[in-house]
Design a protein around this motif. Structure first.
Motif, PDB file in Angstrom:
ATOM      1  N   THR A  44      11.168  21.174   0.031  1.00  0.00           N
ATOM      2  CA  THR A  44      12.565  21.307   0.438  1.00  0.00           C
ATOM      3  C   THR A  44      12.825  22.681   1.031  1.00  0.00           C
ATOM      4  O   THR A  44      13.513  22.812   2.036  1.00  0.00           O
ATOM      5  CB  THR A  44      13.498  21.078  -0.764  1.00  0.00           C
ATOM      6  N   ALA A  45      12.272  23.715   0.424  1.00  0.00           N
ATOM      7  CA  ALA A  45      12.447  25.070   0.929  1.00  0.00           C
ATOM      8  C   ALA A  45      11.835  25.224   2.315  1.00  0.00           C
ATOM      9  O   ALA A  45      12.386  25.913   3.170  1.00  0.00           O
ATOM     10  CB  ALA A  45      11.834  26.075  -0.033  1.00  0.00           C
ATOM     11  N   ILE A  46      10.719  24.573   2.532  1.00  0.00           N
ATOM     12  CA  ILE A  46      10.072  24.618   3.845  1.00  0.00           C
ATOM     13  C   ILE A  46      10.981  23.980   4.896  1.00  0.00           C
ATOM     14  O   ILE A  46      11.057  24.443   6.024  1.00  0.00           O
ATOM     15  CB  ILE A  46       8.697  23.927   3.798  1.00  0.00           C
ATOM     16  N   ALA A  47      11.698  22.939   4.522  1.00  0.00           N
ATOM     17  CA  ALA A  47      12.605  22.273   5.458  1.00  0.00           C
ATOM     18  C   ALA A  47      13.895  23.055   5.673  1.00  0.00           C
ATOM     19  O   ALA A  47      14.443  23.060   6.772  1.00  0.00           O
ATOM     20  CB  ALA A  47      12.928  20.878   4.940  1.00  0.00           C
ATOM     21  N   VAL A  48      14.384  23.747   4.643  1.00  0.00           N
ATOM     22  CA  VAL A  48      15.661  24.462   4.721  1.00  0.00           C
ATOM     23  C   VAL A  48      15.513  25.842   5.359  1.00  0.00           C
ATOM     24  O   VAL A  48      16.418  26.313   6.046  1.00  0.00           O
ATOM     25  CB  VAL A  48      16.280  24.582   3.310  1.00  0.00           C
ATOM     26  N   ARG A  49      14.403  26.485   5.164  1.00  0.00           N
ATOM     27  CA  ARG A  49      14.220  27.870   5.628  1.00  0.00           C
ATOM     28  C   ARG A  49      14.496  28.072   7.122  1.00  0.00           C
ATOM     29  O   ARG A  49      15.186  29.022   7.488  1.00  0.00           O
ATOM     30  CB  ARG A  49      12.807  28.341   5.277  1.00  0.00           C
ATOM     31  N   PRO A  50      14.007  27.216   8.017  1.00  0.00           N
ATOM     32  CA  PRO A  50      14.310  27.418   9.437  1.00  0.00           C
ATOM     33  C   PRO A  50      15.811  27.360   9.747  1.00  0.00           C
ATOM     34  O   PRO A  50      16.280  28.001  10.695  1.00  0.00           O
ATOM     35  CB  PRO A  50      13.567  26.289  10.143  1.00  0.00           C
ATOM     36  N   LEU A  51      16.558  26.626   8.946  1.00  0.00           N
ATOM     37  CA  LEU A  51      18.003  26.552   9.148  1.00  0.00           C
ATOM     38  C   LEU A  51      18.718  27.824   8.706  1.00  0.00           C
ATOM     39  O   LEU A  51      19.850  28.075   9.120  1.00  0.00           O
ATOM     40  CB  LEU A  51      18.578  25.352   8.401  1.00  0.00           C
ATOM     41  N   ASN A  95      17.194  30.995   8.920  1.00  0.00           N
ATOM     42  CA  ASN A  95      16.633  32.183   9.568  1.00  0.00           C
ATOM     43  C   ASN A  95      17.591  32.861  10.542  1.00  0.00           C
ATOM     44  O   ASN A  95      17.388  34.022  10.891  1.00  0.00           O
ATOM     45  CB  ASN A  95      15.324  31.839  10.272  1.00  0.00           C
ATOM     46  N   TRP A  96      18.649  32.186  10.973  1.00  0.00           N
ATOM     47  CA  TRP A  96      19.647  32.800  11.841  1.00  0.00           C
ATOM     48  C   TRP A  96      20.301  34.001  11.156  1.00  0.00           C
ATOM     49  O   TRP A  96      20.767  34.927  11.815  1.00  0.00           O
ATOM     50  CB  TRP A  96      20.751  31.797  12.210  1.00  0.00           C
ATOM     51  N   ALA A  97      20.299  33.993   9.844  1.00  0.00           N
ATOM     52  CA  ALA A  97      21.043  34.992   9.081  1.00  0.00           C
ATOM     53  C   ALA A  97      20.495  36.403   9.249  1.00  0.00           C
ATOM     54  O   ALA A  97      21.264  37.366   9.304  1.00  0.00           O
ATOM     55  CB  ALA A  97      21.047  34.608   7.610  1.00  0.00           C
ATOM     56  N   VAL A  98      19.200  36.550   9.338  1.00  0.00           N
ATOM     57  CA  VAL A  98      18.600  37.882   9.432  1.00  0.00           C
ATOM     58  C   VAL A  98      19.026  38.552  10.734  1.00  0.00           C
ATOM     59  O   VAL A  98      19.532  39.687  10.737  1.00  0.00           O
ATOM     60  CB  VAL A  98      17.061  37.801   9.324  1.00  0.00           C
ATOM     61  N   ALA A  99      18.860  37.869  11.849  1.00  0.00           N
ATOM     62  CA  ALA A  99      19.231  38.437  13.144  1.00  0.00           C
ATOM     63  C   ALA A  99      20.734  38.674  13.233  1.00  0.00           C
ATOM     64  O   ALA A  99      21.188  39.710  13.755  1.00  0.00           O
ATOM     65  CB  ALA A  99      18.769  37.526  14.264  1.00  0.00           C
ATOM     66  N   THR A 100      21.524  37.753  12.707  1.00  0.00           N
ATOM     67  CA  THR A 100      22.980  37.897  12.748  1.00  0.00           C
ATOM     68  C   THR A 100      23.432  39.099  11.938  1.00  0.00           C
ATOM     69  O   THR A 100      24.274  39.882  12.383  1.00  0.00           O
ATOM     70  CB  THR A 100      23.654  36.616  12.216  1.00  0.00           C
ATOM     71  N   PHE A 101      22.874  39.259  10.745  1.00  0.00           N
ATOM     72  CA  PHE A 101      23.250  40.396   9.904  1.00  0.00           C
ATOM     73  C   PHE A 101      22.897  41.721  10.576  1.00  0.00           C
ATOM     74  O   PHE A 101      23.717  42.639  10.619  1.00  0.00           O
ATOM     75  CB  PHE A 101      22.574  40.301   8.538  1.00  0.00           C
ATOM     76  N   ALA A 161      23.234  34.041   3.114  1.00  0.00           N
ATOM     77  CA  ALA A 161      22.103  33.228   3.557  1.00  0.00           C
ATOM     78  C   ALA A 161      20.779  33.971   3.379  1.00  0.00           C
ATOM     79  O   ALA A 161      19.776  33.368   3.006  1.00  0.00           O
ATOM     80  CB  ALA A 161      22.290  32.811   5.012  1.00  0.00           C
ATOM     81  N   VAL A 162      20.776  35.281   3.633  1.00  0.00           N
ATOM     82  CA  VAL A 162      19.546  36.069   3.440  1.00  0.00           C
ATOM     83  C   VAL A 162      19.163  36.082   1.963  1.00  0.00           C
ATOM     84  O   VAL A 162      17.993  35.932   1.616  1.00  0.00           O
ATOM     85  CB  VAL A 162      19.717  37.507   3.985  1.00  0.00           C
ATOM     86  N   VAL A 163      20.136  36.244   1.093  1.00  0.00           N
ATOM     87  CA  VAL A 163      19.858  36.205  -0.350  1.00  0.00           C
ATOM     88  C   VAL A 163      19.303  34.832  -0.732  1.00  0.00           C
ATOM     89  O   VAL A 163      18.342  34.733  -1.501  1.00  0.00           O
ATOM     90  CB  VAL A 163      21.125  36.544  -1.165  1.00  0.00           C
ATOM     91  N   LEU A 164      19.883  33.780  -0.179  1.00  0.00           N
ATOM     92  CA  LEU A 164      19.400  32.429  -0.462  1.00  0.00           C
ATOM     93  C   LEU A 164      17.968  32.238   0.022  1.00  0.00           C
ATOM     94  O   LEU A 164      17.160  31.609  -0.670  1.00  0.00           O
ATOM     95  CB  LEU A 164      20.314  31.391   0.186  1.00  0.00           C
ATOM     96  N   ILE A 165      17.637  32.803   1.193  1.00  0.00           N
ATOM     97  CA  ILE A 165      16.265  32.722   1.700  1.00  0.00           C
ATOM     98  C   ILE A 165      15.288  33.297   0.670  1.00  0.00           C
ATOM     99  O   ILE A 165      14.239  32.734   0.397  1.00  0.00           O
ATOM    100  CB  ILE A 165      16.118  33.475   3.039  1.00  0.00           C
TER     101      ILE A 165
END
Length: 66
Positions: A29-36, A38-44, A17-21
Motif C-alpha cells: 500500500t505504501a508503494i502505491a501511495v508514495r508517488p501520490l 511526492n508532490w509535497a517535497v517540491a511544494t514545501f 504530507a512529508v511527515v506522512l511519507i
C-alpha cells in the motif's frame, strides 16, 4: 493577505504530507501511495523560498533582529 494565508495553508498540507511519507510502513500500500505524496517535497521547498521575506535576509542568512 488572503493569498498569503492560502499559500501558508498549502505549505501546511505539504508539511503534513512529508511527515506522512516518512511515517508510512513498508508495504504494498505504501508503494502505491508514495508517488501520490511526492508532490509535497517540491511544494514545501518552493513555497518556503517564495514566502521568504527578502528584507530579513542579510549576508546570506536570516537576521535575528527585527
Amino acid at each position: 493577505m488572503a493569498k498569503d494565508r492560502y499559500l501558508q495553508a498549502v505549505r501546511g498540507l505539504a508539511i503534513a504530507a512529508v511527515v506522512l511519507i516518512h511515517c508510512l510502513p513498508v508495504s504494498n500500500t505504501a508503494i502505491a501511495v508514495r508517488p501520490l505524496l511526492n508532490w509535497a517535497v517540491a511544494t514545501f521547498l518552493f513555497l518556503s523560498g517564495y514566502l521568504t521575506d527578502e528584507t530579513k535576509v542579510a549576508g546570506g542568512g536570516y537576521s535575528l533582529e527585527g
